[in-house]
Write a protein that holds these residues in place. Structure first.
Motif, mmCIF file in Angstrom:
data_model
loop_
_atom_site.group_PDB
_atom_site.id
_atom_site.type_symbol
_atom_site.label_atom_id
_atom_site.label_comp_id
_atom_site.label_asym_id
_atom_site.label_seq_id
_atom_site.Cartn_x
_atom_site.Cartn_y
_atom_site.Cartn_z
ATOM 1 N N GLU A 66 0.865 -1.188 0.000
ATOM 2 C CA GLU A 66 0.000 0.000 0.000
ATOM 3 C C GLU A 66 0.900 1.235 0.000
ATOM 4 O OE1 GLU A 66 -2.603 -0.290 3.362
ATOM 5 O OE2 GLU A 66 -3.997 -1.600 2.288
ATOM 6 N N PHE A 67 0.370 2.317 -0.543
ATOM 7 C CA PHE A 67 1.208 3.513 -0.705
ATOM 8 C C PHE A 67 0.702 4.678 0.139
ATOM 9 C CE2 PHE A 67 1.652 1.042 -4.543
ATOM 10 C CZ PHE A 67 3.029 1.002 -4.709
ATOM 11 N N ALA A 81 4.771 15.070 13.494
ATOM 12 C CA ALA A 81 3.469 15.224 14.146
ATOM 13 C C ALA A 81 3.101 13.949 14.908
ATOM 14 C CB ALA A 81 2.405 15.544 13.099
ATOM 15 N N ILE B 150 -2.486 18.826 11.785
ATOM 16 C CA ILE B 150 -1.426 18.376 12.705
ATOM 17 C C ILE B 150 -2.020 18.115 14.083
ATOM 18 C CG2 ILE B 150 0.698 19.089 13.884
ATOM 19 C CD1 ILE B 150 1.439 20.649 11.334
ATOM 20 N N LEU B 153 -3.894 14.877 14.214
ATOM 21 C CA LEU B 153 -2.997 13.717 14.187
ATOM 22 C C LEU B 153 -2.398 13.482 15.573
ATOM 23 C CD1 LEU B 153 -1.715 11.530 12.400
ATOM 24 C CD2 LEU B 153 0.136 13.093 11.916
ATOM 25 N N GLN B 154 -1.957 14.570 16.205
ATOM 26 C CA GLN B 154 -1.356 14.426 17.545
ATOM 27 C C GLN B 154 -2.408 13.992 18.569
ATOM 28 O OE1 GLN B 154 0.999 17.960 18.381
ATOM 29 N NE2 GLN B 154 2.706 17.006 17.311
ATOM 30 N N TYR B 157 -2.994 10.298 18.354
ATOM 31 C CA TYR B 157 -1.929 9.514 18.987
ATOM 32 C C TYR B 157 -2.088 9.527 20.504
ATOM 33 C CZ TYR B 157 0.838 8.528 14.795
ATOM 34 O OH TYR B 157 1.281 8.038 13.593
ATOM 35 N N LEU B 158 -2.364 10.728 21.054
ATOM 36 C CA LEU B 158 -2.526 10.845 22.517
ATOM 37 C C LEU B 158 -3.723 10.029 22.988
ATOM 38 C CD1 LEU B 158 -1.852 14.666 23.036
ATOM 39 C CD2 LEU B 158 -0.433 12.773 23.826
ATOM 40 N N ASP B 161 -2.869 6.369 22.815
ATOM 41 C CA ASP B 161 -1.988 5.940 23.907
ATOM 42 C C ASP B 161 -2.782 5.755 25.199
ATOM 43 O OD1 ASP B 161 0.124 5.977 22.231
ATOM 44 O OD2 ASP B 161 0.869 7.953 22.828
ATOM 45 N N ILE B 247 -3.862 15.762 4.188
ATOM 46 C CA ILE B 247 -2.445 15.392 4.072
ATOM 47 C C ILE B 247 -2.011 14.589 5.295
ATOM 48 C CG2 ILE B 247 -0.160 16.432 4.460
ATOM 49 C CD1 ILE B 247 -0.604 18.251 2.186
ATOM 50 N N PHE B 248 -2.486 15.011 6.463
ATOM 51 C CA PHE B 248 -2.056 14.362 7.697
ATOM 52 C C PHE B 248 -2.918 13.171 8.083
ATOM 53 C CE2 PHE B 248 -0.210 18.547 7.934
ATOM 54 C CZ PHE B 248 1.080 18.250 8.322
ATOM 55 N N THR B 250 -4.965 11.175 5.869
ATOM 56 C CA THR B 250 -5.181 10.054 4.937
ATOM 57 C C THR B 250 -4.137 8.979 5.230
ATOM 58 O OG1 THR B 250 -3.835 11.226 3.326
ATOM 59 C CG2 THR B 250 -6.201 11.290 2.989
ATOM 60 N N ALA B 251 -4.428 7.795 4.762
ATOM 61 C CA ALA B 251 -3.517 6.675 5.012
ATOM 62 C C ALA B 251 -3.599 5.728 3.829
ATOM 63 C CB ALA B 251 -3.932 5.980 6.301
ATOM 64 N N PRO B 252 -2.710 4.733 3.774
ATOM 65 C CA PRO B 252 -2.776 3.794 2.664
ATOM 66 C C PRO B 252 -4.171 3.188 2.586
ATOM 67 C CG PRO B 252 -0.864 3.357 4.011
ATOM 68 C CD PRO B 252 -1.651 4.397 4.716
ATOM 69 N N GLY B 253 -4.669 3.064 1.395
ATOM 70 C CA GLY B 253 -5.991 2.454 1.234
ATOM 71 C C GLY B 253 -7.085 3.487 1.104
#
Lengths: 359, 306
Positions: A66-67, A81, B150, B153-154, B157-158, B161, B247-248, B250-253
């Motif tokens: 996957e890309f 980030a 951004i 995204l942070q 993650y927080l 976690d 941009i921040f 999106t992910a593969p797929g």
């Protein structure tokens, strides 16, 4: 020895060979069962080349690719980030990101070089435990031969040759934020008597160039050359190849930088992210990326130069690429390699914004 | 004869009137009337404005019809017009296009589900700090979108976690980010309509025995609907065209269409990009025509401008 014995022995050998091949094939075929390798790379034709050549091989071994499309700068922003946690396993990195990635290697894990057998076709400095070179571009001056002939100007050999009244407003150079911006800025600084620490002479020369445009994407240069707005551009030779393929009578010049260096190059590297759990697959991918077959695929499509010696040798048979790229080891080794470990890129950008952007 | 006389009289009267009117005219040739320069200037200025607004679309659609070989720069006007690049649109672009339409549609829907009650609360609610609440709903529009990306995204993650639930790199994570920036548009347009809503309509409904829910469904909602449509349309457009947040997130797929184009163009130029962009232009025109039929674009613009 009787004839029947010979036939039996041949049959036995053939059977053993066939079974061995089948067993070996099965082992390879199942190596990456269920593995999804996430690759951070550019979009468009760059990704399409990987999909065409590498992806089918990986899928044949049970895995899938996957890309995450994006420039290395954008992917670095995601890494920062995410505090080092990357949504990808393997990533394309530019040499200008030396300090971001390789000063501490905090985002990276070591590459199992025993699985990257293609390193035997690379120069020693082109691989280490942390990175393997994947391609390079030859930053050059691409000029329109017809326009230069009309104006009665000789082909340029240095950046300073572009400082010419007849070329005022007809030059295009990369913006510092573009892919080749840092490499070309540093090269112009070297050529003007500066270096990575002192870029002021480069800024002065760029100011004198009286550029029409500071391009941010290489594709812009092709459009500018094709429309006739621009007569010469500082850009990597691949874009000049593409302009030639688009029907513009262009040629490349690898500018003389100083007594030791002619031309300048920019390198791409492959790295494995620290957070990746697919290190074996990532190492396999890096090796495949350096296979001559793949290196030739992207080189022929884009004019980006392979690092694998075998691929470079084969490329010499392509008349356009052989004319526009430097493919002899001696020439490649004479190209200037920017030492980004000495560079203060924030300071470069500040100085650029204060001087060039104010023009 | 009488008839003849009357006709004669009438005829004389008309002649008299003509003579009298003619006598009032100034003697000499008719005055020269100046050319309607104002009108010409108006046409000229409007034509320039239309050319300015439409030319990018004309160039994109025109260049997408180029029938020659692969080329590395935009070719306009096209050589040998053909639809070849429409058939060569890469699968990745079509998938991204489908995802963006789906995401934008869901975002518009979600923004309405959150935005309508929020607007009702802001306008009608008897709650302290309404101004502050209103400001909070407008806040996403004040934050630069790249910062929002951004920050999300942070945050993911927080949150991951702390709870073990990671939203980064998921469709839900991307959807929440888009909803965050799109909801204020629905709140804004519905609030604008509600502020000039004649509450006597609802009082009449109550006095006729309708319940609160029935009144909302049959009286309030139809009146605020133009605001809802306008807000939903804005929310759709904001989500569909978003780059900085996606941009921040999106992910593969699942890569959105603008991101696919943005990074596709960065490395290379592929004419199929023009073809898929032209399809989007046609789709937007269809949506606008549909909206015009449904509620009228002037209504949308009025409610959106308040």
């Amino acid at each position: 020895m009787s004839k029947s014995k010979n036939v039996r022995r041949t049959f036995l050998r053939s059977t053993v060979a066939a079974v061995s091949m089948f067993v070996a094939g099965s082992a390879v075929a199942g190596d990456f069962d269920g593995v999804t390798l996430k690759v951070a790379t550019w979009g468009g034709s760059w990704k399409a080349n990987i999909e065409k050549v590498i992806m089918p091989k990986f899928e044949a071994m049970g895995g899938s690719i996957e890309f995450v499309t994006g420039s290395p700068q954008a992917n670095l922003a995601k890494l920062i980030a995410g505090r080092g946690r990357a949504p990808f396993d393997v990533m394309e990195v530019l040499d200008a990101q030396e300090q971001d990635f390789f000063a501490t290697n905090e985002f990276l894990q070591k590459i199992d070089l025993s699985k990257v057998t293609n390193t035997e076709n690379l120069e020693d400095w082109q691989y280490s435990d942390w990175r393997v070179a994947s391609w390079h571009t030859q930053e050059s001056i691409c000029y329109n031969r017809d326009k230069f002939a009309e104006l009665g100007i000789d082909a340029p050999t240095t950046y300073a040759d572009l400082v010419n009244e007849k070329l005022a407003g007809r030059i295009s150079i990369p913006d510092i934020t573009s892919g080749g911006g840092l490499a070309n800025f540093a090269a112009i600084s070297h050529a003007a008597g500066g270096d990575e620490v002192n870029v002021k002479p480069g800024l002065e020369l760029i100011t004198k160039l009286n550029a029409l445009k500071f391009w941010s994407r290489g594709g812009e240069v092709v459009t500018q050359l094709q429309s006739g707005d621009v007569y010469a551009a500082v850009v990597h030779s691949g874009w000049c190849v593409r302009a030639r393929n688009a029907g513009v009578n262009v040629a490349t010049v690898h500018p003389v930088i100083n007594d030791q260096h002619t031309g300048v190059h920019k390198y791409g590297w492959l790295v494995i992210m620290k957070s990746s759990e697919n290190a074996a697959a990532a190492s396999w991918f890096i090796n495949e990326y350096n296979e001559p077959e793949f290196q030739l695929e992207y080189a022929r499509n884009s004019g980006v130069v392979p690092v694998n010696h075998k691929a470079i040798e084969e490329l010499k048979s392509d008349p356009v690429l052989a004319e526009m790229l430097q493919l002899e080891s001696e020439d490649i080794n004479k190209q200037l390699r920017i030492d980004y470990s000495k560079a203060n890129i924030s300071d470069w950008t500040d100085q650029w914004n204060r001087t060039v952007s104010q023009q | 004869m009488a008839i003849d006389k009357s006709n004669q009289t009438s005829s004389y009267s008309s002649m008299d009137m003509v003579t009298r009117l003619a006598a009032r005219r100034p003697v000499g040739p008719p005055p020269k009337r100046g050319l309607p320069w104002g009108k010409y200037f108006h046409y000229f200025f409007c034509s320039l404005s239309y050319i300015f607004l439409l030319s990018p679309m004309i160039v994109v659609i025109g260049a997408s019809l180029h029938g020659g070989e692969y080329y590395t720069a935009i070719k306009f006007p096209p050589d040998e017009p053909s639809l070849q690049w429409y058939w060569k649109i890469p699968k990745g672009q079509l998938e991204a296009l489908g995802l963006s339409f789906g995401l934008a549609g869901l975002t518009a829907l979600g923004a309405c589900i959150i935005g309508i009650p929020a607007a009702l609360g802001i306008v009608r609610g008897k709650i302290p700090g309404k101004t502050l609440i209103s400001a909070v709903f407008r806040a996403p529009l004040q934050i630069p979108a790249i910062v929002t990306g951004i920050a999300f995204l942070q945050l993911y993650y927080l949150f991951g976690d702390a709870t073990g639930l990671y939203f980064q790199g998921t469709f839900l994570g991307l959807y929440i980010g888009h909803l965050f920036v799109a909801t204020p548009y629905v709140v804004g347009t519905v609030t604008a309509i509600l502020q000039r809503f004649d509450t006597r309509l609802e009082e009449a409904s109550f006095s006729l025995g309708a319940s609160k829910l029935s009144t909302f469904r049959r009286v309030t909602l139809p009146v605020i609907m133009p605001g809802v449509y306008a807000g939903a349309l804005y929310a759709f457009m904001v989500s569909f065209g978003d780059v900085p947040i996606s941009i921040f997130l999106t992910a593969p797929g699942f890569v959105t269409y603008p991101i696919e184009l943005f990074y596709g163009m960065e490395n290379d130029f592929d004419p199929s990009i023009l073809a898929s962009a032209s399809l989007v232009i046609f789709f937007c025109l269809l949506v606008l025509l549909g909206m015009q039929k449904l509620v009228g674009l002037d209504t949308l613009l009025r409610s959106g401008s308040r």
